[in-house]
Design an enzyme around this catalytic site. Structure first.
Site, PDB file in Angstrom:
ATOM      1  N   HIS A 131      -5.470  -9.106  23.749  1.00 31.08           N
ATOM      2  CA  HIS A 131      -4.841  -9.237  22.423  1.00 31.08           C
ATOM      3  C   HIS A 131      -3.346  -9.526  22.556  1.00 31.08           C
ATOM      4  O   HIS A 131      -2.815 -10.436  21.907  1.00 31.08           O
ATOM      5  CB  HIS A 131      -5.030  -7.942  21.626  1.00 31.08           C
ATOM      6  CG  HIS A 131      -6.439  -7.699  21.180  1.00 31.08           C
ATOM      7  ND1 HIS A 131      -7.186  -8.636  20.513  1.00 31.08           N
ATOM      8  CD2 HIS A 131      -7.229  -6.600  21.297  1.00 31.08           C
ATOM      9  CE1 HIS A 131      -8.373  -8.130  20.229  1.00 31.08           C
ATOM     10  NE2 HIS A 131      -8.426  -6.899  20.704  1.00 31.08           N
ATOM     11  N   GLY A 164       5.748   3.937  -7.798  1.00 34.28           N
ATOM     12  CA  GLY A 164       6.716   4.625  -8.657  1.00 34.28           C
ATOM     13  C   GLY A 164       6.530   4.390 -10.130  1.00 34.28           C
ATOM     14  O   GLY A 164       7.509   4.438 -10.890  1.00 34.28           O
ATOM     15  N   LYS A 165       5.322   4.167 -10.595  1.00 41.34           N
ATOM     16  CA  LYS A 165       5.089   3.935 -12.027  1.00 41.34           C
ATOM     17  C   LYS A 165       5.344   5.210 -12.822  1.00 41.34           C
ATOM     18  O   LYS A 165       6.032   5.184 -13.861  1.00 41.34           O
ATOM     19  CB  LYS A 165       3.648   3.438 -12.229  1.00 41.34           C
ATOM     20  CG  LYS A 165       3.337   2.126 -11.528  1.00 41.34           C
ATOM     21  CD  LYS A 165       1.936   1.643 -11.827  1.00 41.34           C
ATOM     22  CE  LYS A 165       0.885   2.539 -11.205  1.00 41.34           C
ATOM     23  NZ  LYS A 165       0.929   2.522  -9.720  1.00 41.34           N
ATOM     24  N   THR A 166       4.791   6.318 -12.390  1.00 41.76           N
ATOM     25  CA  THR A 166       5.007   7.584 -13.094  1.00 41.76           C
ATOM     26  C   THR A 166       6.467   8.005 -13.030  1.00 41.76           C
ATOM     27  O   THR A 166       7.036   8.500 -14.015  1.00 41.76           O
ATOM     28  CB  THR A 166       4.104   8.669 -12.485  1.00 41.76           C
ATOM     29  OG1 THR A 166       2.751   8.232 -12.510  1.00 41.76           O
ATOM     30  CG2 THR A 166       4.238   9.968 -13.253  1.00 41.76           C
ATOM     31  N   ASP A 172     -12.703  -6.076  15.677  1.00 46.06           N
ATOM     32  CA  ASP A 172     -12.112  -7.417  15.745  1.00 46.06           C
ATOM     33  C   ASP A 172     -13.009  -8.449  15.093  1.00 46.06           C
ATOM     34  O   ASP A 172     -12.543  -9.331  14.361  1.00 46.06           O
ATOM     35  CB  ASP A 172     -11.849  -7.795  17.201  1.00 46.06           C
ATOM     36  CG  ASP A 172     -10.974  -6.779  17.912  1.00 46.06           C
ATOM     37  OD1 ASP A 172     -10.141  -6.170  17.226  1.00 46.06           O
ATOM     38  OD2 ASP A 172     -11.137  -6.604  19.128  1.00 46.06           O
ATOM     39  N   GLU A 219      -6.964  -4.644  25.471  1.00 46.62           N
ATOM     40  CA  GLU A 219      -5.696  -4.702  24.753  1.00 46.62           C
ATOM     41  C   GLU A 219      -4.749  -5.726  25.372  1.00 46.62           C
ATOM     42  O   GLU A 219      -3.935  -6.335  24.656  1.00 46.62           O
ATOM     43  CB  GLU A 219      -5.040  -3.321  24.736  1.00 46.62           C
ATOM     44  CG  GLU A 219      -5.879  -2.229  24.092  1.00 46.62           C
ATOM     45  CD  GLU A 219      -6.271  -2.556  22.668  1.00 46.62           C
ATOM     46  OE1 GLU A 219      -5.518  -3.275  21.984  1.00 46.62           O
ATOM     47  OE2 GLU A 219      -7.342  -2.102  22.231  1.00 46.62           O
ATOM     48  N   GLY A 244       1.467   4.342  -5.525  1.00 43.36           N
ATOM     49  CA  GLY A 244       2.637   4.794  -4.799  1.00 43.36           C
ATOM     50  C   GLY A 244       3.890   3.982  -5.008  1.00 43.36           C
ATOM     51  O   GLY A 244       4.874   4.185  -4.295  1.00 43.36           O
TER      52      GLY A 244
END
Length: 670
Positions: free
Chosen positions: A450, A230-232, A523, A447, A228
């Site tokens: 965390h 951008g090589k092509t 975790d 949560e 993803g």
């Protein structure tokens, strides 16, 4: 106009889409219609034997209206061309009760009889037939039928033979210069890579500039980078800037079920390139055909190895190719054959990395041209909040924001839509899964643990972005962190802080509820992976700067069939002890933090139970002032929602089978 440009302009483009009219189907349908008409022509007389009547019988039945008028009966002169003898054919019946039957009458017809027959208006006179016309009428239908059989069978067999031989032809597609033309202006976020390939563009435009200095342009350019990036797209931009033919093919198009097909296609591909030189040939996912030879149990007769050998010879063998430049792309350069990477073949490697802050902003500006954005959308802020995302993911981010704004009935994409789309792309989509009070409380404290530890230990690089107990993806709750800058290195203290933060959910459950759940499964896997990297790969332990990591080669990719152990049993035991020690130290550290800030933990959990989602600034306000001072904005209802706040919906027992998995953190440091 120079002669070279004139020749280039006269060069026909090959492999264009077949948009021209093809007469094969027209010929087929015409032959089919002719055959049907010929069969219908001979069918009426085959149903039954005709009655042999005299001329007088025909005349009497015609006057009695027993001759069928449609179609009328036919009076045919004899073959000699005379008018005395006639052969009359048609359909008649004896009386009113009998059906029509075909008849044939032959005999001498006088002028008076001919006049009476013509006055009945039930007969027509056909012109005199010669022997040649009679034979032609009998032969032409059979010729049409034979031609149809030839077209259906013999011609198709020949086409099938040519199709079998065409397996060795190259499947490279030639991009049209006008419709598919891209330039460097359409590619953003990889300035260094564009500078590397700009030499190729200059060589294709003015090769004498390099050849008079004794320079030689690289024959092959290998683009390496994550998916993803951008090589092509960059390879297409090179062809668009140079304005030369651009052939595109995938590495998987070379290999078929027939032996030798891949090598034949490679030779045919280079032959097409020589005819269109100077040109570019782009091979996407070259690792499908360029994988290292001798890997696994295969031998030199392997089809993929034969294709690779043909590619090596064509690129730099006895028959060198001038004016044909190969550009290949892969995200697995470690599995490519070493002969493919040596100078003279792919002698230049261009690494297309993930974009930095400026690169992400440039990519967003390119894709924002196709999206209707509101004035409050700041692309620089979006780029700062999306570290680690590739160009394709940034394009998907704006597309998701546009879809979300359309579902909400907006005319333009606002900043809130982009933020929600970013959370959906990075952390998963919200799933309004109903939970009872017990599970909701457990998820809230998990949560909150965390978020509390991360807020206490954060050094300003990765603050808490949002805490929610609304299920996202496979988790029943998430603690989100968005780095303020691109993370290029991993410090020891920061890694220890991530381990402590990952243990905060388990510690909060045990301290408040007196029990632990399976919600910390994700975790535990994550902190164990970080601790193992610290010991085995990064040298962040008393064992010293020694790499104890396992070799990632397999029998299908690697050099050896057997695997050699890199560490002894004693060293492996010490590695396990160091991993255990690091996690134990951070567990005690996290327990102390949660115990010292117990009141803040309870208030964060209560806010989550009430509002379901709070921002990172609310967590900091609880730590500093003991309460939330800024207002908590309710989440926007979706297009299909009833608009009722989620906190006031009825609570029911959840049918979820997945346990609450821990926080959605920044990209894995591995």
């Amino acid at each position: 106009m120079p002669e070279s440009e004139n020749k280039k302009s006269r060069r026909p483009l090959k492999n264009l889409p077949p948009d021209r009219f093809q007469p094969k189907m027209l010929i087929f349908w015409l032959a089919l219609v002719a055959a049907v008409l010929a069969l219908l022509y001979y069918t009426p007389g085959m149903s039954s034997q005709p009655d042999n009547l005299t001329i007088q019988d025909v005349l009497e039945r015609a006057e009695a209206k027993h001759i069928q008028a449609n179609p009328p009966a036919v009076i045919r002169p004899d073959l000699s061309g005379g008018r005395d003898w006639h052969s009359i054919t048609g359909q008649s019946r004896k009386d009113e009760s009998s059906p029509y039957r075909p008849f044939r009458a032959a005999g001498r017809v006088t002028d008076a009889t001919m006049t009476r027959l013509q006055q009945s208006k039930l007969f027509i006179e056909q012109p005199t037939q010669t022997l040649l016309t009679s034979i032609a009428a009998q032969v032409i239908p059979f010729v049409i039928i034979i031609g149809l059989l030839y077209f259906l069978f013999v011609r198709q067999l020949r086409q099938a033979g040519r199709g079998a031989l065409s397996f060795g032809k190259s499947r490279a597609k030639l991009l049209t210069r006008d419709r598919d033309k891209l330039t460097f202006a359409d590619v953003a976020g990889c300035d260094e890579a564009k500078e590397e390939v700009s030499e190729v563009v200059e060589f294709l435009k003015d090769p004498k500039k390099f050849t008079k200095m004794g320079g030689r342009i690289p024959k092959g350019i290998l683009m390496v980078g994550p998916p993803g990036t951008g090589k092509t797209l960059l390879a297409k931009a090179v062809a668009g800037e140079a304005d030369v033919p651009f052939f595109s093919i995938s590495g998987s198009d070379f290999v078929e079920m027939f032996v030798g097909v891949g090598a034949s296609r490679v030779r045919d591909m280079f032959e097409q390139g020589r005819k269109s030189a100077p040109c570019l040939i782009f091979i996407d996912e070259i690792d499908a055909v360029g994988r290292q030879r001798g890997a696994g149990l295969g031998g030199g007769n392997d089809e993929r190895e034969q294709t690779l050998n043909s590619l090596l010879v064509e690129m730099d063998g006895f028959d060198t190719t001038e004016g044909v430049i190969i550009i290949a792309a892969t995200n697995r350069p470690d599995v490519l054959d070493s002969a493919l990477l040596r100078p003279g073949r792919f002698d230049r490697q261009i690494y297309v990395d993930l974009p930095d802050l400026n690169g992400r902003e440039q990519i967003l500006r390119v894709h924002a041209k196709k999206v209707s954005l509101a004035e409050n959308v700041d692309l620089q802020v979006i780029a700062r909040g999306t570290p680690g995302l590739s160009g394709a993911e940034l394009a998907n981010l704006l597309n998701e924001a546009a879809l979300l704004a359309a579902r909400r009935g907006k005319k333009k994409v606002e900043m809130i839509d982009v933020d929600d789309a970013r959370e959906k792309v990075q952390f998963g989509r919200e799933r309004r899964r109903l939970m009872d009070d017990e599970e909701k409380k457990l998820t809230a404290y998990h949560e909150a643990g965390h978020a509390l530890i991360q807020a206490v230990l954060d050094d300003g690089h990765m603050p808490v972005h949002k805490v929610t107990i609304i299920p996202r993806g496979r988790s029943l709750g998430s603690t989100m962190f968005i780095p303020k800058k691109d993370i290029l290195t991993h410090a020891k203290k920061r890694m220890e802080g991530q381990i402590a933060m990952g243990l905060g959910g388990r510690i909060a459950e045990e301290l408040v509820l007196g029990d632990i759940s399976s919600g910390a499964a994700g975790d535990i896997k994550q902190i164990t992976k970080i601790a193992r990297h610290m010991v085995c790969d990064w040298g962040m332990s008393p064992l010293g700067p020694i790499a104890f990591g396992d070799s990632h080669d397999t029998v299908f990719l690697g050099r050896d069939i057997t695997r050699n152990e890199n560490v002894s049993e004693e060293t492996a035991r010490r590695i396990d002890e160091e991993i255990h020690r690091i996690i134990d130290e951070q567990y005690r550290r996290a327990t102390t933090i949660v115990s010292d800030h117990r009141s803040a933990l309870d208030k964060i959990a209560e806010a989550l139970i009430e509002h379901e989602t709070i921002d990172g600034k609310h967590v900091l306000e609880i730590l500093q002032f003991g309460e939330i001072r800024s207002p908590i904005l309710p989440s926007l209802p979706s297009a299909k929602s009833d608009g009722q706040p989620p906190a006031k919906k009825a609570l029911e027992k959840s049918t979820a089978t997945e346990p609450p998995i821990g926080p959605a953190t920044a990209p894995n440091p591995a």
